[in-house]
Design an enzyme around this catalytic site. Sequence first.
Site, short mmCIF file in Angstrom:
data_model
loop_
_atom_site.label_atom_id
_atom_site.label_comp_id
_atom_site.label_asym_id
_atom_site.label_seq_id
_atom_site.Cartn_x
_atom_site.Cartn_y
_atom_site.Cartn_z
CE1 TYR A 1 -3.94 2.20 0.56
CE2 TYR A 1 -2.41 3.46 1.90
CZ TYR A 1 -3.60 3.37 1.22
OH TYR A 1 -4.46 4.44 1.20
CG ASP B 1 5.71 4.52 1.09
OD1 ASP B 1 5.84 5.41 1.94
OD2 ASP B 1 4.60 4.22 0.60
CE LYS C 1 -0.15 6.40 7.12
NZ LYS C 1 -1.45 5.88 7.34
#
Length: 443
Positions: free
Chosen positions: A144, A246, A273
Amino acid sequence: MDKSVGRKSTELFLRANKVLPGGVSRNTLLRGIQPLYVDHGEGCRVIDVDGFERIDFANNMASLIHGHAHPKITEAVSTQLRRGTAFTMATEAEVLFAEHLCGRAPGFDKVRFVNSGTEAVMAGLKAARAYTDRPKIAKVEGSYHGAYDFAEVSQAANPENWGQGNRPNSTPLAQGTPQGVLDDVIIIPFNDPETALAILARHKSDIACVLIDPIPHRIGMIPADPEFVRQIHTWTRDNGALLMFDEVITFRTETGGMQARFNVTPDLTSLGKMIGGGFPVGALAGRNDVMDVFVKGEKGLRLPHSGTFSANPVTMTAGRVAMELFDDEAVARLNDLGDRAREGIAQAINIAGAPACVTGTGSLFRIHMKPNPPANYRETYPDASEQKALSALVDALYDAGIMPIHTGSGALSTAMGNSEIDRLAEAVLTAFRTINTKLQKDI
Ligand SMILES: Cc1ncc(COP(=O)(O)O)c(C=O)c1O
């Protein structure tokens, strides 16, 4: 849905359904048929509109590293709010934060701020294309990386469409994804360097970058094997492609992110985040010559890039304060709590005799309704009975005052201590006992 969904949440959801598609702005909030509505958060606790209090192991999908309303972040942001929130001018806040982040990892020569992890990944993939002048990206099946078309490919591959293990299909997530997007995304299996390199070799002169999440949560939340990372890195070097990590979630694992655990420095890293200190954020960090695609030079401006709210001073201030607080000592303490959580959960599974296991590293954990930890996306993929059992477990945890992520995962915050971790382990044991009969029957 758990029995602790209160009347006020239900009433709000009825109103929401009239004005928001599906009643929400983020599908991930839906558990069962509706979300819960929050009233407020304090440290590691959230209190919903019906007055139920839960220990927050979801932390806004692993984005809060210090829990809710940390006094130092609140104070710094309040000061900035009074001075203005967004300008058509640069700010010292972004310079200060960039200086801080560039000091955290050897591969971070420069950083460009955006507003979400999705945007950070998008900027990274476009930067790799602009730098190499190549069209394709390679990514891991099931991984993801947010909502950019190219990053979404094979994010939710399933047994009906994923194809052979040694030649995984590029599968669309959204209906209407153009075939051109699928053609330009090459899918490799996780932690299987031999198969991955054979696939990459078939597209070697077209690949701009290989994108890797070092602890992909949808792939069992198992860390990348250092040998997998090393071989992919060598391949990118030998074939004129870039390696992009990532670390939108995994940057919380070490002071310099998961990349600090491997003997490689990725060319690009997407962040997001937790680096926003509770505010919307994304960032792309990388090597000087690659980051130069954002700057007008001899080859012109290879990647024009802007964003109205990018590097807004509220996010920059909150992010810097949050990351300054997340120093070596705080990282080590949180990772110790992570070890305690995984050990406690493993013990609970053992005592309850449940056909389940726990994975994760650092401050992350994930419970699987499988007796053994999965090794890749296909092994992680839950069948219908495992999915049902997982939902029952998550419901039981909610009822016990624990809020995990709906996938059975959790991300700790520095607002927690041993007592919260022990409450988690106790709640997992009680939950397994409650649903055990059902599990034995279903799995
Ligand atoms: C590894 C990873 N990359 C990218 C993203 C996208 O981030 P955002 O939701 O901020 O767009 C996420 C979000 O969960 C993520 O986990």
